[in-house]
Enzyme design. Structure first.
Site, PDB file in Angstrom:
ATOM      1  N   PRO A 174      47.562  29.331  33.649  1.00 45.94           N
ATOM      2  CG  PRO A 174      48.968  28.942  31.829  1.00 45.94           C
ATOM      3  CD  PRO A 174      47.642  28.579  32.412  1.00 45.94           C
ATOM      4  CD  GLU A 175      45.664  34.117  36.968  1.00 43.82           C
ATOM      5  OE1 GLU A 175      45.592  35.234  36.414  1.00 43.82           O
ATOM      6  OE2 GLU A 175      44.677  33.515  37.391  1.00 43.82           O
TER       7      GLU A 175
END
Ligand SMILES: [Zn+2]
Length: 278
Positions: free
Chosen positions: A2-3
């Site tokens: 996840p960014e």
């Protein structure tokens, strides 16, 4: 992994669902890797705490906790501690009914006063759970969405590394990942290999605006699918911006039709248009 925009979306979704709720008890699994603080410390901090809010710091999700302990001398409504969750590669936080099936790789279950449960599931166990006193946790670097130009310029002053590496350096900026760095550099017209210290003030101003624009667009895209991240059986399905350069090696630039190039900088793939970016 996840960014920043995904973590922001997850934090917002959790804030809506669990803010104001009280953690009645916590169960922690036997695996040690997910616990950055000791199990005893985590349990003591979380149990009987009210979740005052949930927010993102860098790529961490931070739960602000007000202690509700019996005989507590702390003033109510002042967060006294924080529960910090890093999702790693595959970590997920679910808000679900207690009767929902406990998935394999569940490492923590919080029973909430509302009757719901908050669970941490992580098959690959790169995620981390920890606790800290308020102000005790430092995510490092500056928050890209809150950075003003002066603070942004100082980050690159005298830095001889490629601008792409500097953007990815978590000690400088919190949470800008590989995709968003490539997309921001494209929009700003800067080649990823340029030395950070050689980039003009005007170009860096454009870069800061591009970083914010790219992250905000991605967050806006995610806003409509928040439930996907925190529902009981929610599929991952992270939203994605339409990439203009990232992953488009050899394909025509959307602006000038020049084939997009891919190079490797510090072990990471970097994509750029040789004509639009200088
Ligand atoms: Zn181009």
């Amino acid at each position: 992994m996840p960014e920043l925009p995904e973590v922001e979306t997850i934090a917002r979704g959790l804030a809506r669902r669990v803010s104001g709720d009280v953690i009645e008890s916590i169960w922690l699994g036997r695996k040690r890797e997910p616990l950055k603080s000791s199990a005893r410390e985590i349990a003591a901090t979380l149990e009987h705490s009210r979740i005052a809010g949930v927010r993102r710091m860098g790529k961490h999700i931070v739960f602000d906790l007000e202690h509700q302990g019996v005989g507590s001398t702390e003033t109510a409504c002042t967060p006294t501690a924080q529960w910090i969750v890093h999702l790693g590669m595959t970590g997920r936080l679910q808000v679900c009914e207690p009767q929902a099936e406990v998935l394999k790789h569940t490492h923590a279950i919080l029973k909430l006063a509302s009757g719901m449960e908050l669970r941490f599931v992580d098959p690959r166990r790169f995620g981390r759970l920890s606790v800290a006193r308020v102000g005790g946790f430092d995510a490092g670097g500056i928050e890209p969405l809150e950075a003003d130009l002066d603070r942004f310029l100082i980050l690159f002053c005298g830095r001889k590394t490629p601008i792409k590496s500097a953007l990815l350096n978590q000690k400088l900026l919190r949470g800008v990942g590989n995709i968003y760095a490539d997309e921001s550099l494209f929009r700003a017209g800067i080649r990823p290999r340029r030395r950070a210290s050689n980039i003009t003030r005007d170009q860096l101003a454009k870069l800061l605006a591009s970083v914010k624009e790219v992250l905000e667009e991605a967050i806006a895209l995610g806003g409509s699918s928040i439930s996907d991240y925190v529902d009981a059986d929610g599929e991952e399905g992270f939203f994605q911006l339409e990439h203009r350069v990232y992953g488009r090696e050899g394909q025509p630039c959307l602006v000038c039709k020049t084939p997009i190039k891919r190079i490797v900088i510090a072990g990471r793939s970097s994509h750029y248009c040789p004509k639009c970016q200088r």
